[in-house]
Motif scaffolding. Structure first.
Motif, short mmCIF file in Angstrom:
data_model
loop_
_atom_site.label_atom_id
_atom_site.label_comp_id
_atom_site.label_asym_id
_atom_site.label_seq_id
_atom_site.Cartn_x
_atom_site.Cartn_y
_atom_site.Cartn_z
N ILE A 94 0.84 -1.20 0.00
CA ILE A 94 0.00 0.00 0.00
C ILE A 94 0.88 1.25 0.00
CG2 ILE A 94 -1.65 1.36 1.37
CD1 ILE A 94 -2.95 -1.23 2.23
N GLY A 95 0.60 2.15 -0.90
CA GLY A 95 1.38 3.38 -1.02
C GLY A 95 2.44 3.31 -2.10
N ARG A 96 2.75 2.10 -2.58
CA ARG A 96 3.73 1.97 -3.65
C ARG A 96 3.11 2.33 -5.00
NH1 ARG A 96 6.49 -3.85 -3.06
NH2 ARG A 96 7.44 -3.14 -5.02
N LYS A 97 3.95 2.63 -5.97
CA LYS A 97 3.50 3.01 -7.29
C LYS A 97 3.51 1.81 -8.24
CE LYS A 97 3.26 7.41 -6.21
NZ LYS A 97 1.96 8.12 -6.10
N ALA A 98 2.49 1.74 -9.08
CA ALA A 98 2.39 0.70 -10.11
C ALA A 98 1.88 1.36 -11.38
CB ALA A 98 1.46 -0.42 -9.66
N THR A 99 1.91 0.62 -12.47
CA THR A 99 1.44 1.17 -13.74
C THR A 99 0.43 0.24 -14.39
OG1 THR A 99 3.25 0.15 -14.99
CG2 THR A 99 3.60 2.39 -14.17
N TYR A 100 -0.48 0.85 -15.11
CA TYR A 100 -1.41 0.11 -15.96
C TYR A 100 -1.61 0.91 -17.25
CZ TYR A 100 -5.59 -1.89 -17.97
OH TYR A 100 -6.48 -2.46 -18.86
N ASN A 101 -1.26 0.31 -18.38
CA ASN A 101 -1.35 1.01 -19.68
C ASN A 101 -0.68 2.39 -19.62
OD1 ASN A 101 -2.65 -1.12 -20.84
ND2 ASN A 101 -4.66 -0.15 -20.94
N ASP A 102 0.52 2.41 -19.06
CA ASP A 102 1.34 3.63 -18.97
C ASP A 102 0.79 4.66 -17.98
OD1 ASP A 102 3.14 2.67 -20.90
OD2 ASP A 102 1.88 3.44 -22.53
N VAL A 139 -1.74 -11.88 -6.71
CA VAL A 139 -1.43 -10.54 -6.23
C VAL A 139 -0.03 -10.51 -5.62
CG1 VAL A 139 -2.08 -8.72 -4.60
CG2 VAL A 139 -3.85 -9.95 -5.86
N LYS A 140 0.29 -11.53 -4.84
CA LYS A 140 1.61 -11.62 -4.21
C LYS A 140 2.71 -11.68 -5.28
CE LYS A 140 4.67 -12.33 -0.93
NZ LYS A 140 5.16 -11.20 -0.09
N ARG A 141 2.52 -12.50 -6.30
CA ARG A 141 3.52 -12.60 -7.37
C ARG A 141 3.66 -11.26 -8.11
NH1 ARG A 141 1.30 -17.88 -7.98
NH2 ARG A 141 -0.15 -17.14 -9.59
N ASN A 145 7.68 -6.53 -8.63
CA ASN A 145 7.68 -5.06 -8.72
C ASN A 145 6.64 -4.59 -9.74
OD1 ASN A 145 8.55 -2.54 -7.87
ND2 ASN A 145 10.11 -2.39 -9.48
N PHE A 146 5.51 -5.28 -9.74
CA PHE A 146 4.33 -4.93 -10.54
C PHE A 146 4.57 -5.07 -12.05
CE2 PHE A 146 4.34 -2.22 -6.69
CZ PHE A 146 3.32 -2.86 -6.00
N THR A 147 5.43 -6.01 -12.42
CA THR A 147 5.71 -6.21 -13.85
C THR A 147 5.01 -7.45 -14.41
OG1 THR A 147 7.73 -7.47 -13.38
CG2 THR A 147 7.94 -5.08 -13.70
N GLU A 148 4.65 -8.41 -13.55
CA GLU A 148 4.02 -9.65 -14.00
C GLU A 148 2.59 -9.70 -13.48
OE1 GLU A 148 6.40 -12.98 -12.89
OE2 GLU A 148 8.25 -12.11 -13.68
N SER A 155 -3.75 -5.96 -12.75
CA SER A 155 -3.29 -4.57 -12.71
C SER A 155 -4.40 -3.61 -13.14
CB SER A 155 -2.06 -4.39 -13.61
OG SER A 155 -2.32 -4.82 -14.93
N LYS A 156 -5.29 -4.07 -14.02
CA LYS A 156 -6.43 -3.23 -14.43
C LYS A 156 -7.35 -2.99 -13.25
CE LYS A 156 -10.68 -3.28 -17.20
NZ LYS A 156 -10.68 -1.83 -17.46
N TYR A 157 -7.69 -4.05 -12.51
CA TYR A 157 -8.57 -3.89 -11.35
C TYR A 157 -7.89 -3.04 -10.27
CZ TYR A 157 -12.63 -6.79 -12.45
OH TYR A 157 -13.81 -7.28 -12.97
#
Length: 222
Positions: free
Chosen positions: A146-154, A176-178, A183-186, A197-199
């Motif tokens: 929580i609080g970390r940054k992730a990306t979805y479609n740029d 979700v754990k994987r 680092n939110f790439t897979e 990542s969309k949800y």
């Protein structure tokens, strides 16, 4: 005179009454969701092992209701009687895997078929499922994200608890754990090709903080 006859006055009164009724019905959705308001979920009778949100006035509840409505819309367009081609059923598209997990770990006694036919049961089961998802997210230390940054479609977004719960609903806690560990790439995709990542992105604007204020604090036991 203002009214040429009695019938004209009656028609005007009827129109004013209709406008008033429409305003009363629409009022909950017209209110600012950030304000404290009264939210009532349908009570479930004669259940000893189910917790149901009922008569809640905390401001967080508005976001919680928003979460459920948004999740229901994405899953089924908020239709109670939908069963997809994979067997997921109801407003929140409960799967057999999730159902069987609730039977084993949360004491659920209803069959998937019983739940599919009853909107009230679907509400109760969804709250039970949220508690289970919360337990699993805590067990796998997913709340650390929580609080970390992730990306979805740029698009860059900040992970919230609603992000984690929604992603868990779509793909399960291990996916979700994987995703977090990569680092939110897979990002796992479900059978329909929708990525967790969309949800997570779709729900990043909703603040729940239920990991700080457990869900059961907002529930009435029956």
């Amino acid at each position: 005179m203002l009214f040429t006859n009695f019938k004209q006055m009656i028609r005007l009164c009827e129109s004013l009454i209709k406008i008033g009724v429409a305003f009363i019905i629409a009022w909950p959705t017209l209110c600012d969701c950030t304000a404290t308001k009264h939210v009532t979920y349908a009570p479930v009778a004669n259940l000893s092992n189910v917790h149901v949100l009922l008569d809640v006035t905390e401001s967080e509840t508005c976001s919680f209701a928003e979460y459920l409505d948004k999740l229901g819309y994405l899953e089924s367009r908020n239709r109670w009687h939908i069963t997809n081609r994979f067997g997921a059923t109801g407003r929140w598209q409960l799967t057999k895997i999730a159902h069987d997990d609730l039977v084993r770990y949360k004491g659920l006694t209803w069959s998937l078929q019983e739940i599919a036919k009853d909107s009230t049961k679907q509400i109760a089961v969804q709250h039970m499922l949220l508690e289970r998802q919360q337990e699993l997210l805590q067990h796998y230390d997913c709340y650390d994200a929580i609080g970390r940054k992730a990306t979805y479609n740029d698009s860059i977004f900040t992970i919230t608890e609603a992000s984690l719960l929604a992603a868990c609903h779509l793909g399960g806690v291990k996916s979700v754990k994987r995703w977090i560990d990569s680092n939110f790439t897979e990002a796992f995709e479900d059978a329909n090709g929708v990525a967790i990542s969309k949800y997570a992105y779709e729900f990043s604007d909703i603040s729940l903080d239920t990991h700080k204020h457990p869900i059961h604090e907002y529930q009435t036991r029956h």
